[in-house]
Design an enzyme around this catalytic site. Structure first.
Site, PDB file in Angstrom:
ATOM      1  N   SER A 185      -1.333   8.148  -8.381  1.00 55.21           N
ATOM      2  CA  SER A 185      -2.183   8.869  -7.437  1.00 55.21           C
ATOM      3  C   SER A 185      -3.132   9.856  -8.110  1.00 55.21           C
ATOM      4  O   SER A 185      -2.915  10.311  -9.231  1.00 55.21           O
ATOM      5  CB  SER A 185      -1.324   9.595  -6.413  1.00 55.21           C
ATOM      6  OG  SER A 185      -0.769   8.681  -5.512  1.00 55.21           O
TER       7      SER A 185
ATOM      8  N   MET B 126       0.849  -1.192   0.000  1.00 51.78           N
ATOM      9  CA  MET B 126       0.000   0.000   0.000  1.00 51.78           C
ATOM     10  C   MET B 126       0.876   1.229   0.000  1.00 51.78           C
ATOM     11  O   MET B 126       1.890   1.284   0.691  1.00 51.78           O
ATOM     12  CB  MET B 126      -0.905   0.015   1.240  1.00 51.78           C
ATOM     13  CG  MET B 126      -1.663   1.324   1.456  1.00 51.78           C
ATOM     14  SD  MET B 126      -2.557   1.384   3.032  1.00 51.78           S
ATOM     15  CE  MET B 126      -4.075   0.544   2.595  1.00 51.78           C
ATOM     16  N   ASN B 127       0.466   2.241  -0.804  1.00 54.68           N
ATOM     17  CA  ASN B 127       1.099   3.543  -0.605  1.00 54.68           C
ATOM     18  C   ASN B 127       0.056   4.659  -0.643  1.00 54.68           C
ATOM     19  O   ASN B 127      -0.865   4.622   0.178  1.00 54.68           O
ATOM     20  CB  ASN B 127       2.308   3.777  -1.505  1.00 54.68           C
ATOM     21  CG  ASN B 127       2.084   3.599  -2.976  1.00 54.68           C
ATOM     22  OD1 ASN B 127       1.466   2.640  -3.419  1.00 54.68           O
ATOM     23  ND2 ASN B 127       2.612   4.505  -3.755  1.00 54.68           N
ATOM     24  N   ASP B 128       0.142   5.634  -1.489  1.00 52.16           N
ATOM     25  CA  ASP B 128      -0.550   6.900  -1.317  1.00 52.16           C
ATOM     26  C   ASP B 128      -2.062   6.769  -1.092  1.00 52.16           C
ATOM     27  O   ASP B 128      -2.733   6.014  -1.802  1.00 52.16           O
ATOM     28  CB  ASP B 128      -0.358   7.775  -2.560  1.00 52.16           C
ATOM     29  CG  ASP B 128       1.096   8.006  -2.906  1.00 52.16           C
ATOM     30  OD1 ASP B 128       1.970   7.472  -2.209  1.00 52.16           O
ATOM     31  OD2 ASP B 128       1.351   8.717  -3.891  1.00 52.16           O
TER      32      ASP B 128
ATOM     33  N   ARG C  56       2.421  14.107 -12.640  1.00 56.80           N
ATOM     34  CA  ARG C  56       1.452  13.154 -12.088  1.00 56.80           C
ATOM     35  C   ARG C  56       0.736  13.717 -10.847  1.00 56.80           C
ATOM     36  O   ARG C  56       1.077  14.768 -10.344  1.00 56.80           O
ATOM     37  CB  ARG C  56       2.153  11.840 -11.721  1.00 56.80           C
ATOM     38  CG  ARG C  56       3.368  11.984 -10.815  1.00 56.80           C
ATOM     39  CD  ARG C  56       4.030  10.622 -10.626  1.00 56.80           C
ATOM     40  NE  ARG C  56       5.296  10.703  -9.914  1.00 56.80           N
ATOM     41  CZ  ARG C  56       6.478  10.816 -10.492  1.00 56.80           C
ATOM     42  NH1 ARG C  56       6.570  10.861 -11.813  1.00 56.80           N
ATOM     43  NH2 ARG C  56       7.594  10.875  -9.771  1.00 56.80           N
ATOM     44  N   ASP C  57      -0.254  12.948 -10.379  1.00 54.53           N
ATOM     45  CA  ASP C  57      -0.933  13.160  -9.100  1.00 54.53           C
ATOM     46  C   ASP C  57      -1.882  14.355  -9.105  1.00 54.53           C
ATOM     47  O   ASP C  57      -1.703  15.328  -8.380  1.00 54.53           O
ATOM     48  CB  ASP C  57       0.078  13.316  -7.949  1.00 54.53           C
ATOM     49  CG  ASP C  57       1.123  12.228  -7.910  1.00 54.53           C
ATOM     50  OD1 ASP C  57       0.868  11.150  -8.464  1.00 54.53           O
ATOM     51  OD2 ASP C  57       2.203  12.455  -7.326  1.00 54.53           O
TER      52      ASP C  57
ATOM     53  N   GLU D 130       5.675  15.864  -5.897  1.00 52.97           N
ATOM     54  CA  GLU D 130       4.619  14.875  -5.995  1.00 52.97           C
ATOM     55  C   GLU D 130       3.430  15.276  -5.121  1.00 52.97           C
ATOM     56  O   GLU D 130       3.559  16.073  -4.191  1.00 52.97           O
ATOM     57  CB  GLU D 130       5.125  13.493  -5.555  1.00 52.97           C
ATOM     58  CG  GLU D 130       6.129  12.866  -6.508  1.00 52.97           C
ATOM     59  CD  GLU D 130       6.348  11.392  -6.201  1.00 52.97           C
ATOM     60  OE1 GLU D 130       6.346  10.604  -7.158  1.00 52.97           O
ATOM     61  OE2 GLU D 130       6.516  11.037  -5.012  1.00 52.97           O
TER      62      GLU D 130
END
Length: 470
Positions: free
Chosen positions: A102, A40-42, A164-165, A218
């Protein structure tokens, strides 16, 4: 639904079933959202929609070391009892087949809109392409076909391929989007876009800091507190100092007023915090989740990997503003988990999970020694707060420090393999993973003046599996 979608759904289901068959793991957290399996991350797509809290997250189910990313999905009625709904967004299109990165959520009328970065690796230069992808849902569980709303060929030529994101918010009658970016000069920056309908986006501005602050920005987030705009961003490539920027990558906030002359403050001074995202609750609270993890380059590790999983989300935190300073404290809903209260004189055995509250009215120096080898101290003469490990319980984590003239109070949440320490009602926060051998921690308090330390044993949050009719 294409053949790749079907194959990926079967793959995720098989990995999650394998995890459910794993033997007992003493480090599975009891207060935090974790990956059902793998990595799991963001936190992503945070929102309140049609009576439910929604937490999406970046998810690599194939391996606890990471890998191909999709989005996992949790919901809750009350932030205490959660349902896991699987992985509704899978990397099954040509523009996102190397990972769904993300993004964010926004509710418009009766429709939930999700935006994320679709990752595509390329041969040659540029080495990759990030599309901004849009999906909608009328119920929060079934999603439309994906639509690319910003093509990577349309980004400013002054940016590299590292873009990104997206984070989207309402601004008057229009919608705004901020995206993390890197310039061709290898400096962090932001891209700002505007839309009338959430489908057609017009480029507005490339926003660079007046002074370079890292080689990549980010997970940007722009939000309002007490009528003022604030920026949250996670820069990479900041040189470490004794009392700040000690992690491999950072997460900071700044007033947006005065941009591009930003004034950065770290969200969290601990070892395990990155990529925070905020959203607005129905009662106007600004709630933040962060990734309670860190890149493998950090130099420390997590012994949960042999058990098939790694990382988690922080406790949900309410962000408030006082005199221009943003503070964080866990949501009040968590107090409903309290059971037996207890008082700590000099020593105590802590049942996990638990919550602690320390009062230090005379601002005297003190040290808290957790029998696991974890310590937290305040030295009044040095104006220093310090979190450190004296043994291998930190699995390579060493120490983190912050300057502070006073420590009047602490609130601490101790889980089976994490600690979150909130200083002076959330002026500063220290988050770390730790890995004790026992679920009962021996706590000793050493104080130069009169301190009071009370606590509560906590019930765990609950997580069950939901089933969606396809």
């Amino acid at each position: 639904m294409n053949v790749l979608t079907i194959a990926l759904r079967q793959h995720v289901a098989a990995q999650e079933q394998k995890q459910r068959e794993t033997t007992y793991d003493k480090w599975r957290l009891r207060l935090h959202l974790m990956p059902p399996t793998g990595f799991m991350n963001d936190p992503n797509g945070l929102c309140w929609f049609k009576g439910l809290w929604h937490v999406f997250f970046q998810y690599a189910p194939a391996s606890p070391a990471g890998g191909l990313k999709c989005w996992g999905h949790y919901t809750s009625l009350d932030l205490l009892h959660w349902t896991y709904w699987g992985a509704p967004l899978l990397p099954d299109e040509p523009f996102d087949c190397h990972g769904e990165y993300s993004g964010s959520a926004i509710v418009a009328g009766d429709v939930l809109h999700l935006f994320f970065s679709g990752n595509l690796f390329l041969q040659g230069e540029p080495s990759r392409a990030f599309s901004i992808v849009h999906v909608t849902s009328e119920d929060g569980f079934h999603f439309s076909e994906k639509q690319v709303v910003i093509d990577p060929r349309d980004y400013p030529k002054t940016c590299s391929c590292q873009i990104r994101d997206p984070k989207v918010w309402k601004d008057g009658k229009d919608y705004r989007m901020v995206i993390g970016a890197q310039t061709t000069e290898k400096t962090g920056a932001l891209l700002l876009y505007r839309s009338h309908d959430l489908e057609h986006w017009q480029f507005e501005q490339l926003l660079r800091p007046a002074q370079s602050f890292g080689y990549m920005w980010e997970c940007p987030d722009i939000f309002i507190m007490n009528g003022a705009y604030y920026l949250s961003v996670s820069p990479q490539g900041i040189a470490a100092e004794e009392y700040c920027y000690a992690n491999i990558f950072q997460s900071v906030w700044s007033p947006l007023r005065g941009a591009p002359h930003f004034q950065y403050t770290e969200w969290d001074k601990g070892f395990d915090f990155y990529a925070p995202q905020t959203f607005t609750a129905p009662d106007d609270r600004q709630i933040l989740y962060g990734w309670m993890g860190m890149d493998a380059l950090a130099g420390y590790s997590n012994p949960t990997i042999p058990y098939g999983w790694q990382h988690a989300q922080t406790l949900p935190r309410v962000v408030t503003e006082r005199n221009g300073i943003l503070r964080q404290m866990p949501v009040e809903e968590l107090s409903q988990l309290r059971r037996q209260p207890f008082t700590v004189e000099d020593h105590a055995v802590l049942p996990l999970p638990c919550e602690l509250a320390l009062q230090n009215p005379q601002n005297g120096s003190f040290t808290l020694d957790f029998g696991s080898g974890l310590h937290f101290s305040f030295r009044e003469k040095d104006a220093e707060q310090k979190l450190w490990f004296s043994d291998n319980t930190g699995c390579g984590r060493t120490e983190r420090k912050a300057k502070a003239e006073r420590v009047k109070n602490l609130r601490i949440w101790v889980d089976t393999s994490s600690v979150e320490i909130f200083v002076n009602e959330g002026e500063k926060v220290f988050t770390t993973r730790f890995y004790p051998d026992s679920d009962k921690i021996a706590l000793a308090m050493h104080a130069d003046s009169s301190c009071t330390l009370t606590g509560w044993k906590l019930d765990p949050i609950t997580i069950e599996r939901g089933q969606i009719d396809v």
